[in-house]
Write an enzyme that holds these catalytic residues in place. Structure first.
Site, PDB file in Angstrom:
ATOM      1  N   CYS A  63       1.185   1.738   5.103  1.00 61.23           N
ATOM      2  CA  CYS A  63       0.900   0.385   4.582  1.00 61.23           C
ATOM      3  C   CYS A  63      -0.578   0.028   4.700  1.00 61.23           C
ATOM      4  O   CYS A  63      -0.949  -1.138   4.640  1.00 61.23           O
ATOM      5  CB  CYS A  63       1.770  -0.664   5.285  1.00 61.23           C
ATOM      6  SG  CYS A  63       3.526  -0.296   5.174  1.00 61.23           S
ATOM      7  N   GLY A  98      11.996  -2.744  -2.977  1.00 63.06           N
ATOM      8  CA  GLY A  98      12.712  -3.412  -1.891  1.00 63.06           C
ATOM      9  C   GLY A  98      12.259  -3.007  -0.503  1.00 63.06           C
ATOM     10  O   GLY A  98      11.087  -3.136  -0.161  1.00 63.06           O
ATOM     11  N   THR A 132       3.519   4.128   1.456  1.00 62.65           N
ATOM     12  CA  THR A 132       4.646   4.274   2.374  1.00 62.65           C
ATOM     13  C   THR A 132       5.324   5.614   2.140  1.00 62.65           C
ATOM     14  O   THR A 132       5.032   6.315   1.170  1.00 62.65           O
ATOM     15  CB  THR A 132       5.644   3.109   2.257  1.00 62.65           C
ATOM     16  OG1 THR A 132       6.497   3.118   3.402  1.00 62.65           O
ATOM     17  CG2 THR A 132       6.494   3.218   0.999  1.00 62.65           C
ATOM     18  N   ASP A 182       0.841  -1.191   0.000  1.00 66.16           N
ATOM     19  CA  ASP A 182       0.000   0.000   0.000  1.00 66.16           C
ATOM     20  C   ASP A 182       0.880   1.246   0.000  1.00 66.16           C
ATOM     21  O   ASP A 182       1.850   1.328  -0.733  1.00 66.16           O
ATOM     22  CB  ASP A 182      -0.940  -0.037   1.218  1.00 66.16           C
ATOM     23  CG  ASP A 182      -2.223   0.744   0.994  1.00 66.16           C
ATOM     24  OD1 ASP A 182      -2.167   1.986   1.052  1.00 66.16           O
ATOM     25  OD2 ASP A 182      -3.279   0.132   0.771  1.00 66.16           O
ATOM     26  N   ALA A 212       9.653  -1.014   6.254  1.00 70.76           N
ATOM     27  CA  ALA A 212       8.587  -1.358   5.298  1.00 70.76           C
ATOM     28  C   ALA A 212       9.197  -2.057   4.090  1.00 70.76           C
ATOM     29  O   ALA A 212      10.359  -1.837   3.760  1.00 70.76           O
ATOM     30  CB  ALA A 212       7.862  -0.094   4.856  1.00 70.76           C
ATOM     31  N   MET A 213       8.396  -2.901   3.445  1.00 74.49           N
ATOM     32  CA  MET A 213       8.865  -3.624   2.259  1.00 74.49           C
ATOM     33  C   MET A 213       7.779  -3.675   1.193  1.00 74.49           C
ATOM     34  O   MET A 213       6.596  -3.765   1.514  1.00 74.49           O
ATOM     35  CB  MET A 213       9.244  -5.066   2.619  1.00 74.49           C
ATOM     36  CG  MET A 213      10.482  -5.132   3.446  1.00 74.49           C
ATOM     37  SD  MET A 213      10.972  -6.818   3.788  1.00 74.49           S
ATOM     38  CE  MET A 213      12.342  -6.455   4.879  1.00 74.49           C
TER      39      MET A 213
END
Length: 232
Positions: free
Chosen positions: A191, A173, A93, A91, A160-161
């Site tokens: 997110c 990444g 970020t 989502d 976060a990813m």
């Protein structure tokens, strides 16, 4: 199988310019793979790992919800931030100064063909790195990324990813908050997860600043161990 990875530290770089550069590297790997299949050749495919720090920017993944951005266009301008809809999973970020952003652009056929395993390895790299700062970081079930105090009212996300993969080639990444200005997270529902806090390494350690270079060094050490890879 080529387990050599070209490391590039891009320094402080605009998000869109970096995204375009990622696309260029990604496309080059995919083209080599297509050529190998068509011509039944065995040309090695390249792997890259980009480190970068971005100016203030919000990005929304392809399955993201626009309502998770709590700013309009003029408010974004006032904050000195930009916004992009992008082609990764996940989502919304935030990226900004004081955050280590890592973009592994790998041909996973050089390592293993398992996206789930790939994400778990990225999380493990962060968990092992944070353990060196005496922090017990962990996964939160159903929520990609790395967290502290999972399962408590104090759960907070530190990394976060969001990745994209096509023909087993990865891009995008992770974003690890090291000396991040957490106020910028107040402008989104990070997110898309309501009621969960976000934190940064310097906050957790109670210091003004953590050495970004030291953290990068640790990340690379664990990445190379997990992926059995060599950087150059």
């Amino acid at each position: 199988m080529n387990k050599q990875i070209e490391l590039q530290d891009l320094g402080f770089k605009d998000y869109k310019k970096t995204w375009d550069y990622q696309e260029q590297l990604f496309k080059g790997i995919v083209e080599t793979k297509i050529k190998n299949r068509k011509e039944e050749s065995l040309l090695p495919t390249n792997n890259y790992f980009l480190f970068v720090e971005h100016p203030h920017v919000y990005t929304l993944g392809k399955s993201g919800d626009m309502s998770n951005l709590l700013l309009n266009e003029s408010q974004l301008k006032d904050k000195g931030a930009t916004f992009y809809k992008i082609n990764r999973g996940g989502d919304i970020t935030y990226h900004g100064p004081g955050q280590i952003v890592g973009y592994p652009i790998l041909d996973l056929e050089n390592f293993f063909t398992d996206i789930h395993k790939y994400l778990r390895f990225l999380e493990e790299m962060i968990i092992l790195t944070l353990a060196e700062y005496d922090l017990k970081a962990e996964r939160s079930k159903g929520e990609t990324g790395v967290w502290l105090d999972v399962g408590t009212p104090f759960a907070r996300k530190i990394c976060a990813m969001g990745v994209r993969a096509s023909r087993w080639v990865t891009m995008h990444g992770f974003a690890l908050n090291v000396n991040a200005n957490l106020g910028y997270f107040d402008n989104i529902i990070p997110c898309g997860i309501r009621g969960k806090a976000v934190t940064s390494l310097h906050v957790e350690l109670g210091v003004k600043e953590v050495s970004i270079e030291d953290v990068k060094e640790k990340l690379l050490k664990y990445f190379s161990e997990l992926f059995e890879a060599h950087f150059f």
